[in-house]
Scaffold this motif. Sequence first.
Motif, PDB file in Angstrom:
ATOM      1  N   ASN A   2       0.844  -1.185   0.000  1.00 23.73           N
ATOM      2  CA  ASN A   2       0.000   0.000   0.000  1.00 23.73           C
ATOM      3  C   ASN A   2       0.884   1.242   0.000  1.00 23.73           C
ATOM      4  O   ASN A   2       1.851   1.342   0.748  1.00 23.73           O
ATOM      5  CB  ASN A   2      -0.905  -0.004   1.222  1.00 23.73           C
ATOM      6  CG  ASN A   2      -1.986   1.058   1.141  1.00 23.73           C
ATOM      7  OD1 ASN A   2      -2.163   1.687   0.117  1.00 23.73           O
ATOM      8  ND2 ASN A   2      -2.709   1.240   2.232  1.00 23.73           N
ATOM      9  N   SER A   4       1.171   5.768  -1.172  1.00 21.49           N
ATOM     10  CA  SER A   4       0.429   7.005  -1.416  1.00 21.49           C
ATOM     11  C   SER A   4       1.044   7.824  -2.547  1.00 21.49           C
ATOM     12  O   SER A   4       0.672   8.977  -2.747  1.00 21.49           O
ATOM     13  CB  SER A   4       0.376   7.853  -0.142  1.00 21.49           C
ATOM     14  OG  SER A   4       1.688   8.163   0.293  1.00 21.49           O
ATOM     15  N   ILE A  62      -2.320   1.912  -4.746  1.00 21.32           N
ATOM     16  CA  ILE A  62      -2.902   3.070  -4.064  1.00 21.32           C
ATOM     17  C   ILE A  62      -4.396   2.811  -3.905  1.00 21.32           C
ATOM     18  O   ILE A  62      -5.114   2.669  -4.889  1.00 21.32           O
ATOM     19  CB  ILE A  62      -2.658   4.365  -4.858  1.00 21.32           C
ATOM     20  CG1 ILE A  62      -1.156   4.590  -5.062  1.00 21.32           C
ATOM     21  CG2 ILE A  62      -3.269   5.559  -4.122  1.00 21.32           C
ATOM     22  CD1 ILE A  62      -0.819   5.817  -5.892  1.00 21.32           C
ATOM     23  N   GLU A  63      -4.846   2.734  -2.657  1.00 23.55           N
ATOM     24  CA  GLU A  63      -6.225   2.336  -2.378  1.00 23.55           C
ATOM     25  C   GLU A  63      -7.129   3.519  -1.998  1.00 23.55           C
ATOM     26  O   GLU A  63      -8.339   3.357  -1.905  1.00 23.55           O
ATOM     27  CB  GLU A  63      -6.252   1.296  -1.256  1.00 23.55           C
ATOM     28  CG  GLU A  63      -5.498   0.014  -1.606  1.00 23.55           C
ATOM     29  CD  GLU A  63      -5.483  -0.977  -0.461  1.00 23.55           C
ATOM     30  OE1 GLU A  63      -5.432  -2.189  -0.736  1.00 23.55           O
ATOM     31  OE2 GLU A  63      -5.525  -0.529   0.711  1.00 23.55           O
ATOM     32  N   GLU A  64      -6.552   4.676  -1.778  1.00 21.05           N
ATOM     33  CA  GLU A  64      -7.321   5.827  -1.293  1.00 21.05           C
ATOM     34  C   GLU A  64      -7.634   6.811  -2.408  1.00 21.05           C
ATOM     35  O   GLU A  64      -7.298   6.583  -3.578  1.00 21.05           O
ATOM     36  CB  GLU A  64      -6.520   6.526  -0.199  1.00 21.05           C
ATOM     37  CG  GLU A  64      -5.170   7.062  -0.692  1.00 21.05           C
ATOM     38  CD  GLU A  64      -4.412   7.780   0.404  1.00 21.05           C
ATOM     39  OE1 GLU A  64      -5.010   8.674   1.035  1.00 21.05           O
ATOM     40  OE2 GLU A  64      -3.230   7.448   0.626  1.00 21.05           O
ATOM     41  N   GLY A  65      -8.293   7.918  -2.053  1.00 23.78           N
ATOM     42  CA  GLY A  65      -8.535   8.982  -3.015  1.00 23.78           C
ATOM     43  C   GLY A  65      -7.219   9.555  -3.509  1.00 23.78           C
ATOM     44  O   GLY A  65      -6.225   9.614  -2.775  1.00 23.78           O
ATOM     45  N   GLN A 105     -11.270   6.728  -7.994  1.00 22.47           N
ATOM     46  CA  GLN A 105     -10.428   7.253  -6.917  1.00 22.47           C
ATOM     47  C   GLN A 105      -9.868   8.637  -7.243  1.00 22.47           C
ATOM     48  O   GLN A 105      -9.424   9.352  -6.343  1.00 22.47           O
ATOM     49  CB  GLN A 105      -9.240   6.315  -6.654  1.00 22.47           C
ATOM     50  CG  GLN A 105      -9.615   4.978  -6.056  1.00 22.47           C
ATOM     51  CD  GLN A 105      -8.420   4.038  -6.027  1.00 22.47           C
ATOM     52  OE1 GLN A 105      -8.421   3.000  -6.665  1.00 22.47           O
ATOM     53  NE2 GLN A 105      -7.385   4.409  -5.285  1.00 22.47           N
ATOM     54  N   LYS A 107      -9.836  12.100  -7.457  1.00 20.18           N
ATOM     55  CA  LYS A 107     -10.677  13.153  -6.885  1.00 20.18           C
ATOM     56  C   LYS A 107     -10.367  14.542  -7.462  1.00 20.18           C
ATOM     57  O   LYS A 107     -11.247  15.371  -7.628  1.00 20.18           O
ATOM     58  CB  LYS A 107     -10.505  13.185  -5.367  1.00 20.18           C
ATOM     59  CG  LYS A 107     -10.829  11.860  -4.683  1.00 20.18           C
ATOM     60  CD  LYS A 107     -12.261  11.430  -4.962  1.00 20.18           C
ATOM     61  CE  LYS A 107     -12.593  10.144  -4.214  1.00 20.18           C
ATOM     62  NZ  LYS A 107     -13.955   9.671  -4.521  1.00 20.18           N
ATOM     63  N   GLY A 128      -1.629  10.225  -2.915  1.00 19.29           N
ATOM     64  CA  GLY A 128      -2.695   9.852  -1.997  1.00 19.29           C
ATOM     65  C   GLY A 128      -3.125  11.029  -1.142  1.00 19.29           C
ATOM     66  O   GLY A 128      -2.296  11.778  -0.615  1.00 19.29           O
ATOM     67  N   GLU A 129      -4.446  11.217  -0.995  1.00 18.83           N
ATOM     68  CA  GLU A 129      -4.962  12.382  -0.276  1.00 18.83           C
ATOM     69  C   GLU A 129      -4.653  12.368   1.218  1.00 18.83           C
ATOM     70  O   GLU A 129      -4.693  13.412   1.863  1.00 18.83           O
ATOM     71  CB  GLU A 129      -6.478  12.486  -0.475  1.00 18.83           C
ATOM     72  CG  GLU A 129      -6.886  12.929  -1.864  1.00 18.83           C
ATOM     73  CD  GLU A 129      -8.368  13.193  -1.969  1.00 18.83           C
ATOM     74  OE1 GLU A 129      -8.747  14.241  -2.514  1.00 18.83           O
ATOM     75  OE2 GLU A 129      -9.164  12.343  -1.498  1.00 18.83           O
ATOM     76  N   SER A 130      -4.335  11.212   1.784  1.00 17.99           N
ATOM     77  CA  SER A 130      -4.041  11.170   3.218  1.00 17.99           C
ATOM     78  C   SER A 130      -2.711  11.845   3.546  1.00 17.99           C
ATOM     79  O   SER A 130      -2.521  12.338   4.655  1.00 17.99           O
ATOM     80  CB  SER A 130      -4.014   9.714   3.710  1.00 17.99           C
ATOM     81  OG  SER A 130      -2.944   9.005   3.109  1.00 17.99           O
TER      82      SER A 130
END
Length: 207
Positions: A2, A4, A62-65, A105, A107, A128-130
Amino acid sequence: MNSSYAKVMVLGSPISKSNFKLFNANGRAILPYNSGHYHDRYALYEEEIAYHARSQNPNVVIEEGVIAVLKVYYKSFKRHPDTNNITKSIFDGIEKSGLIINDAQIKRIIIEEFYDKDNPRFELELFGESEFDMEYKIEKRKIPVEKVIYSPPSNKARALINNSSKKEKEVSVNSCSICGKKIKGNDYITANKGTSIICKSCLGRGF
């Protein structure tokens, strides 16, 4: 693994998905890859993007926005696809690679258009947005640059385009664009935005 962040670069002139769709008699889109004809280019390009995305980012997912920054370098200033349509081509390949789970994903995205006649390509960065945020601003130039004016074709050019399209449609209604045989009933699919058709016999041999 995983992650970002990822970066992908694919050499060659980017292509648009909209130019390579075929449609069957029911209006359903088909995207061939082994017909031996021009329409295979998009599916092969999508596979090429997937290959480079994975090889350049081994084991990354990459699993997030995602915030995406896409830089497209065309070979020609005058002749190239609509940049807005390029994003679909690229993100289909990125999704196929497994680098992201789904192109939903994405955004936020910034797209920039450049020209490099010796090295056409696209460069894509995914954040990754995080861990990342994006700020942008637009400000007035201190020193103006020369305008690039976009204008529609002349009346003469429009007439030539319209006449050409009409002739193509007349031909396509009567015969298959591949084998040239006359087509009866609904035994065909449309191609090239409806300007040509392919009979089901050629479809069965080629697809």
